[in-house]
Design a protein around this motif. Structure first.
Motif, PDB file in Angstrom:
ATOM      1  N   PRO A 125       0.819  -1.215   0.000  1.00 26.24           N
ATOM      2  CA  PRO A 125       0.000   0.000   0.000  1.00 26.24           C
ATOM      3  C   PRO A 125       0.855   1.268   0.000  1.00 26.24           C
ATOM      4  CG  PRO A 125      -0.842  -1.579   1.600  1.00 26.24           C
ATOM      5  CD  PRO A 125       0.475  -2.117   1.125  1.00 26.24           C
ATOM      6  N   PHE A 126       0.302   2.328  -0.582  1.00 18.43           N
ATOM      7  CA  PHE A 126       0.943   3.639  -0.531  1.00 18.43           C
ATOM      8  C   PHE A 126      -0.121   4.718  -0.612  1.00 18.43           C
ATOM      9  CE2 PHE A 126       0.781   2.511  -4.997  1.00 18.43           C
ATOM     10  CZ  PHE A 126       0.493   3.687  -5.673  1.00 18.43           C
ATOM     11  N   ALA A 127       0.263   5.923  -0.187  1.00 19.80           N
ATOM     12  CA  ALA A 127      -0.646   7.070  -0.195  1.00 19.80           C
ATOM     13  C   ALA A 127      -0.200   8.062  -1.246  1.00 19.80           C
ATOM     14  CB  ALA A 127      -0.667   7.732   1.179  1.00 19.80           C
ATOM     15  N   MET A 128      -1.165   8.784  -1.806  1.00 18.27           N
ATOM     16  CA  MET A 128      -0.875   9.845  -2.777  1.00 18.27           C
ATOM     17  C   MET A 128      -1.434  11.154  -2.243  1.00 18.27           C
ATOM     18  SD  MET A 128      -1.514   7.969  -6.449  1.00 18.27           S
ATOM     19  CE  MET A 128      -0.704   9.307  -7.329  1.00 18.27           C
ATOM     20  N   LEU A 129      -0.584  12.161  -2.167  1.00 15.30           N
ATOM     21  CA  LEU A 129      -1.036  13.462  -1.695  1.00 15.30           C
ATOM     22  C   LEU A 129      -0.846  14.507  -2.778  1.00 15.30           C
ATOM     23  CD1 LEU A 129       1.495  14.910   0.942  1.00 15.30           C
ATOM     24  CD2 LEU A 129       2.099  13.268  -0.785  1.00 15.30           C
ATOM     25  N   ARG A 158       5.165   4.139   1.885  1.00 17.07           N
ATOM     26  CA  ARG A 158       5.508   5.117   0.858  1.00 17.07           C
ATOM     27  C   ARG A 158       4.393   6.134   0.696  1.00 17.07           C
ATOM     28  NH1 ARG A 158       7.226   0.303  -1.800  1.00 17.07           N
ATOM     29  NH2 ARG A 158       9.502   0.224  -1.987  1.00 17.07           N
ATOM     30  N   ILE A 159       4.810   7.351   0.351  1.00 18.26           N
ATOM     31  CA  ILE A 159       3.895   8.429   0.000  1.00 18.26           C
ATOM     32  C   ILE A 159       4.376   9.016  -1.325  1.00 18.26           C
ATOM     33  CG2 ILE A 159       2.987  10.690   0.659  1.00 18.26           C
ATOM     34  CD1 ILE A 159       3.455   9.894   3.580  1.00 18.26           C
ATOM     35  N   VAL A 160       3.444   9.269  -2.232  1.00 18.30           N
ATOM     36  CA  VAL A 160       3.780   9.737  -3.575  1.00 18.30           C
ATOM     37  C   VAL A 160       3.094  11.076  -3.829  1.00 18.30           C
ATOM     38  CG1 VAL A 160       3.676   9.214  -6.038  1.00 18.30           C
ATOM     39  CG2 VAL A 160       4.004   7.359  -4.387  1.00 18.30           C
ATOM     40  N   GLU A 253       8.855   6.468   3.015  1.00 15.34           N
ATOM     41  CA  GLU A 253       9.614   6.987   1.881  1.00 15.34           C
ATOM     42  C   GLU A 253       8.732   7.939   1.082  1.00 15.34           C
ATOM     43  OE1 GLU A 253      12.164   5.073  -1.812  1.00 15.34           O
ATOM     44  OE2 GLU A 253      10.281   4.123  -1.242  1.00 15.34           O
ATOM     45  N   LEU A 254       9.295   9.047   0.644  1.00 17.44           N
ATOM     46  CA  LEU A 254       8.525  10.034  -0.114  1.00 17.44           C
ATOM     47  C   LEU A 254       9.082  10.138  -1.530  1.00 17.44           C
ATOM     48  CD1 LEU A 254       6.198  12.040   0.044  1.00 17.44           C
ATOM     49  CD2 LEU A 254       7.796  13.759   0.863  1.00 17.44           C
ATOM     50  N   LEU A 255       8.205   9.903  -2.514  1.00 17.05           N
ATOM     51  CA  LEU A 255       8.578   9.924  -3.922  1.00 17.05           C
ATOM     52  C   LEU A 255       7.758  10.951  -4.679  1.00 17.05           C
ATOM     53  CD1 LEU A 255       8.678   6.069  -4.560  1.00 17.05           C
ATOM     54  CD2 LEU A 255      10.658   7.572  -4.278  1.00 17.05           C
ATOM     55  N   GLN A 256       8.318  11.421  -5.796  1.00 14.98           N
ATOM     56  CA  GLN A 256       7.614  12.392  -6.640  1.00 14.98           C
ATOM     57  C   GLN A 256       7.485  11.841  -8.052  1.00 14.98           C
ATOM     58  OE1 GLN A 256       9.284  16.337  -6.781  1.00 14.98           O
ATOM     59  NE2 GLN A 256       7.364  17.178  -7.555  1.00 14.98           N
TER      60      GLN A 256
END
Length: 328
Positions: A125-129, A158-160, A253-256
């Motif tokens: 799972p990951f979140a998108m903001l 992870r957050i994207v 972890e934060l990704l763009q």
């Protein structure tokens, strides 16, 4: 395809606390085959009904199946992708337009949105903001800190960020290709096409995140969605903190996102079975076009949302790299 008539209503549930507080909206099955959130919402509603959970303040609205046609058919879309080009239609032209006439006012009325999804490939799972605070034309925003806290609380590794700005780049290329004149082609070339639930919510004030609860059939998906709802309600002061364990101590972890690549032909194929967040190196071959041309990674990073069966003219995969954004 089912011979049943199209659904004629959207099922909406609301629990209104006796003390004033925030207005939370929790949605699931915006894409009909993404059902983890349906299970999570159903469990939370049952516990509120039984008294096992006590709503301390504010109100929470649940829409467990946002797209009942797609859900009934067991597929992503009914007549089109509801999570693209989302806005109240002037003249409804398809089933998703009719859903939008009911969904958009709910999005506008809430303060906070938690939209529950899942994805096709394997992965966690990951979140998108949304964007950072800005007053630009694409997606002006003023709730960066609050939305970051929400993304951090739900428990993903992870957050994207960077969805709409990346999608806009893809739209520019898509618009340069000749369409077939169909409604689908026209929608895909509309500058508004990248707007879904969270983007529409932000345009109306307030904030929200998309939470991807794992692969579509992951048996742990409903449990993850359930805990995420509870953690969100605890964060907003709507439930006592002890009803769910806190998020993992490890900082996510934060990704763009920085690139989206469309599948242009039925013959376009991946060179291997990719999973979301698999690493890719600059120059590495990701896929092959129908004419034999290799599709190469423009930079080091991760592949996100690889869709081997994407329809031609729609997004095939995204690319992401490390973000310098700081969240609480």
């Amino acid at each position: 395809m089912s011979n049943l008539p199209h659904p004629r209503h959207l099922r909406i549930h609301q629990f209104a606390g006796l003390q004033r507080g925030p207005k939370l909206l929790v949605t699931a099955a915006v894409h009909g085959n993404e059902t983890a959130g349906v299970g999570g919402i159903t469990r939370v509603m049952a516990e509120l009904d039984s008294g096992e959970l006590q709503l301390l303040r504010g109100s929470v609205t649940f829409i467990p199946v946002v797209n009942p046609l797609a859900h009934r058919l067991g597929r992503r879309e009914g007549e089109r992708n509801l999570n693209r080009n989302l806005r109240p239609p002037v003249v409804p032209q398809d089933f998703e337009d009719r859903i939008a006439t009911q969904l958009c006012p709910q999005l506008a009325a809430c303060d906070v949105l938690l939209d529950l999804h899942s994805f096709q490939g394997q992965g966690k799972p990951f979140a998108m903001l949304g964007p950072r605070n800005n007053d630009g034309d694409l997606e002006p925003f003023a709730y960066e800190l609050a939305e970051g806290r929400l993304a951090a609380c739900v428990g993903t590794e992870r957050i994207v960020e960077g969805w709409l700005s990346t999608y806009a780049l893809g739209l520019q290329r898509r618009a340069a290709r000749a369409g077939d004149g169909s409604r689908q082609a026209m929608l895909q070339q509309d500058p508004h096409y990248g707007v879904g639930t969270t983007e529409y919510k932000r345009s109306q004030g307030g904030y929200g995140i998309t939470l991807e609860c794992g692969q579509h059939l992951d048996p742990d998906g409903p449990e993850f969605a359930y805990k995420a709802i509870l953690r969100t309600m605890v964060l907003l002061g709507m439930l006592e903190p002890g009803v769910v364990e806190p998020r993992p101590a490890t900082k996510p972890e934060l990704l763009q996102l920085y690139e989206v690549i469309d599948r242009e032909h039925e013959g376009d194929s991946f060179v291997r079975a990719w999973a979301s967040f698999d690493p890719v190196s600059k120059g590495q071959q990701i896929g092959t076009r129908a004419n034999g041309e290799p599709v190469l990674a423009p930079d080091d990073g991760r592949i996100v949302f690889p869709a081997s069966n994407a329809q031609p003219g729609t997004e095939w995969f995204y690319l992401a790299r490390a973000s310098n954004r700081q969240i609480v």
